[in-house]
Design an enzyme around this catalytic site. Sequence first.
Site, PDB file in Angstrom:
ATOM      1  N   ASP A 175       0.812  -1.209   0.000  1.00  0.00           N
ATOM      2  CA  ASP A 175       0.000   0.000   0.000  1.00  0.00           C
ATOM      3  C   ASP A 175       0.855   1.274   0.000  1.00  0.00           C
ATOM      4  O   ASP A 175       2.087   1.217   0.075  1.00  0.00           O
ATOM      5  CB  ASP A 175      -0.941  -0.048   1.212  1.00  0.00           C
ATOM      6  CG  ASP A 175      -2.368   0.260   0.814  1.00  0.00           C
ATOM      7  OD1 ASP A 175      -2.545   1.163  -0.017  1.00  0.00           O
ATOM      8  OD2 ASP A 175      -3.286  -0.395   1.336  1.00  0.00           O
ATOM      9  N   GLY A 226      15.117  -4.204   5.127  1.00  0.00           N
ATOM     10  CA  GLY A 226      15.983  -4.913   4.193  1.00  0.00           C
ATOM     11  C   GLY A 226      17.292  -5.319   4.835  1.00  0.00           C
ATOM     12  O   GLY A 226      17.499  -5.127   6.037  1.00  0.00           O
ATOM     13  N   GLU A 248       6.377  -1.596  11.462  1.00  0.00           N
ATOM     14  CA  GLU A 248       7.746  -1.783  10.968  1.00  0.00           C
ATOM     15  C   GLU A 248       8.238  -3.161  11.415  1.00  0.00           C
ATOM     16  O   GLU A 248       8.103  -3.516  12.590  1.00  0.00           O
ATOM     17  CB  GLU A 248       8.638  -0.681  11.555  1.00  0.00           C
ATOM     18  CG  GLU A 248      10.028  -0.622  10.975  1.00  0.00           C
ATOM     19  CD  GLU A 248      10.108   0.190   9.676  1.00  0.00           C
ATOM     20  OE1 GLU A 248       9.264   1.083   9.472  1.00  0.00           O
ATOM     21  OE2 GLU A 248      11.011  -0.086   8.882  1.00  0.00           O
TER      22      GLU A 248
HETATM   23  C1  LIG Z   1      -5.199  -5.830  14.483  1.00  0.00           C
HETATM   24  C2  LIG Z   1      -6.637  -5.626  14.150  1.00  0.00           C
HETATM   25  C3  LIG Z   1      -6.956  -6.232  12.779  1.00  0.00           C
HETATM   26  C4  LIG Z   1      -7.421  -6.352  15.251  1.00  0.00           C
HETATM   27  O1  LIG Z   1      -8.738  -6.505  14.906  1.00  0.00           O
HETATM   28  P1  LIG Z   1      -9.663  -7.552  15.734  1.00  0.00           P
HETATM   29  O2  LIG Z   1      -9.179  -8.940  15.495  1.00  0.00           O
HETATM   30  O3  LIG Z   1     -11.082  -7.255  15.358  1.00  0.00           O
HETATM   31  O4  LIG Z   1      -9.350  -7.193  17.232  1.00  0.00           O
HETATM   32  P2  LIG Z   1     -10.311  -6.683  18.388  1.00  0.00           P
HETATM   33  O5  LIG Z   1     -10.871  -5.351  18.033  1.00  0.00           O
HETATM   34  O6  LIG Z   1     -11.242  -7.798  18.716  1.00  0.00           O
HETATM   35  O7  LIG Z   1      -9.281  -6.455  19.551  1.00  0.00           O
HETATM   36  C5  LIG Z   1      -8.712  -7.515  20.303  1.00  0.00           C
HETATM   37  C6  LIG Z   1      -7.936  -6.901  21.435  1.00  0.00           C
HETATM   38  O8  LIG Z   1      -6.790  -6.232  20.875  1.00  0.00           O
HETATM   39  C7  LIG Z   1      -6.789  -4.839  21.221  1.00  0.00           C
HETATM   40  N1  LIG Z   1      -6.394  -4.093  20.036  1.00  0.00           N
HETATM   41  C8  LIG Z   1      -6.839  -4.263  18.781  1.00  0.00           C
HETATM   42  N2  LIG Z   1      -6.229  -3.417  17.972  1.00  0.00           N
HETATM   43  C9  LIG Z   1      -5.372  -2.704  18.711  1.00  0.00           C
HETATM   44  C10 LIG Z   1      -4.451  -1.680  18.413  1.00  0.00           C
HETATM   45  N3  LIG Z   1      -4.298  -1.244  17.155  1.00  0.00           N
HETATM   46  N4  LIG Z   1      -3.716  -1.182  19.414  1.00  0.00           N
HETATM   47  C11 LIG Z   1      -3.861  -1.631  20.690  1.00  0.00           C
HETATM   48  N5  LIG Z   1      -4.723  -2.619  21.037  1.00  0.00           N
HETATM   49  C12 LIG Z   1      -5.469  -3.133  20.042  1.00  0.00           C
HETATM   50  C13 LIG Z   1      -8.239  -4.529  21.569  1.00  0.00           C
HETATM   51  O9  LIG Z   1      -8.326  -3.403  22.423  1.00  0.00           O
HETATM   52  C14 LIG Z   1      -8.669  -5.813  22.215  1.00  0.00           C
HETATM   53  O10 LIG Z   1      -8.138  -5.843  23.550  1.00  0.00           O
HETATM   54  P3  LIG Z   1      -8.949  -6.561  24.765  1.00  0.00           P
HETATM   55  O11 LIG Z   1      -9.035  -8.008  24.370  1.00  0.00           O
HETATM   56  O12 LIG Z   1      -8.076  -6.315  25.926  1.00  0.00           O
HETATM   57  O13 LIG Z   1     -10.269  -5.898  24.819  1.00  0.00           O
HETATM   58  C15 LIG Z   1      -7.016  -4.121  14.091  1.00  0.00           C
HETATM   59  O14 LIG Z   1      -6.883  -3.549  15.373  1.00  0.00           O
HETATM   60  C16 LIG Z   1      -6.096  -3.329  13.157  1.00  0.00           C
HETATM   61  O15 LIG Z   1      -5.008  -2.910  13.502  1.00  0.00           O
HETATM   62  N6  LIG Z   1      -6.558  -3.153  11.910  1.00  0.00           N
HETATM   63  C17 LIG Z   1      -5.693  -2.663  10.875  1.00  0.00           C
HETATM   64  C18 LIG Z   1      -5.855  -1.194  10.584  1.00  0.00           C
HETATM   65  C19 LIG Z   1      -4.923  -0.853   9.468  1.00  0.00           C
HETATM   66  O16 LIG Z   1      -3.728  -0.811   9.632  1.00  0.00           O
HETATM   67  N7  LIG Z   1      -5.505  -0.687   8.259  1.00  0.00           N
HETATM   68  C20 LIG Z   1      -4.742  -0.510   7.061  1.00  0.00           C
HETATM   69  C21 LIG Z   1      -4.847   0.868   6.516  1.00  0.00           C
HETATM   70  S1  LIG Z   1      -3.856   1.061   5.030  1.00  0.00           S
END
Ligand SMILES: CC(C)(COP(=O)(O)OP(=O)(O)OC[C@H]1O[C@@H](n2cnc3c(N)ncnc32)[C@H](O)[C@@H]1OP(=O)(O)O)[C@@H](O)C(=O)NCCC(=O)NCCS
Length: 268
Positions: free
Chosen positions: A137, A162, A185
């Site tokens: 991306d 890398g 990262e």
């Molecule tokens: C990692 C990710 C996919 C997790 O989604 P999920 O499986 O639905 O996770 P949940 O929302 O059920 O969270 C599970 C636990 O992790 C924690 N958590 C999730 N994402 C977190 C984050 N980014 N930072 C800190 N804690 C996080 C939640 O608070 C939860 O904690 P708990 O169990 O103590 O309540 C999501 O947080 C994420 O980062 N998405 C990607 C966003 C992104 O980068 N998009 C791309 C744009 S180009």
Amino acid sequence: MVVMHEELRHTVDYIWENHQRKTITDADHHAVHRALELLTAGELRAAVRGNDGTWRAVEWVKRAVLLHFRLTPSRPLEAGALHFYDKVPLQDGWGEKGVRVVPPGAVRHGAHICRGVVLMPCFVNIGAWVGAGTMVDTWATVGSCAQIGERCHISGGAGIGGVMEPIQATPVIIEDDVFIGARAEVAEGCVVRKGAVLAMGCFLSASTKVMDVTKGNAISHGEIPEGAVVVPGSIPAADGTHSTYALIIKKYRDESTDARTALNSLLR
Ligand SMILES: CC(C)(COP(=O)(O)OP(=O)(O)OC[C@H]1O[C@@H](n2cnc3c(N)ncnc32)[C@H](O)[C@@H]1OP(=O)(O)O)[C@@H](O)C(=O)NCCC(=O)NCCS
């Protein structure tokens, strides 16, 4: 000023609902093209702010954007007269290679990009491998010799380290079906195993402690296990004087994770 375009909205919604079974006409192309023109001109927006301050997506506008990908084949594009001064030439001929590259995505000679890869404006360094169906991306970097598996999503601004600097570094390995969140990262030869998910902003070096709360808070280094869902966190020092940045395995992939990390096939 953002104005309403009711007729266009109805047309776009109709194409959206029927595009898989209907013949796409010139009028359909025109409608989608018009929506993109209006977006470009600032007369449409993909999200609007309500009076209470909350933002709401304008679904039909998003549909028009997605339909553009569905209706428009890739074609050779030019990104102006770009000139470089370097020792390694950039690759081209993407159409024949079955790779879509959004300008100014740059791949240096010596990197291998498999068919079906989508490169947003990113940089892939020499020696890297990017597996079939992966998306790199916007402003993500794939370091020299880093190995990225198939169907991965390397999100915006993420960095895959890398081997060039420092000299002793080993390449980072990202296995198949991995999701690397925005601005994360991975460096110093760390390995992210198949299907693992790094939330946005996770930093993984060889020294980063990785704590698995699903396995008795076990601590490991340098590797993320298969299917792990990892978020940024911290671990307090034994003497309680401070905490150190760490990565926390909160769980293993479930339906919620899959839904949040799925790639939109219409954008491919
Ligand atoms: C990692 C990710 C996919 C997790 O989604 P999920 O499986 O639905 O996770 P949940 O929302 O059920 O969270 C599970 C636990 O992790 C924690 N958590 C999730 N994402 C977190 C984050 N980014 N930072 C800190 N804690 C996080 C939640 O608070 C939860 O904690 P708990 O169990 O103590 O309540 C999501 O947080 C994420 O980062 N998405 C990607 C966003 C992104 O980068 N998009 C791309 C744009 S180009």
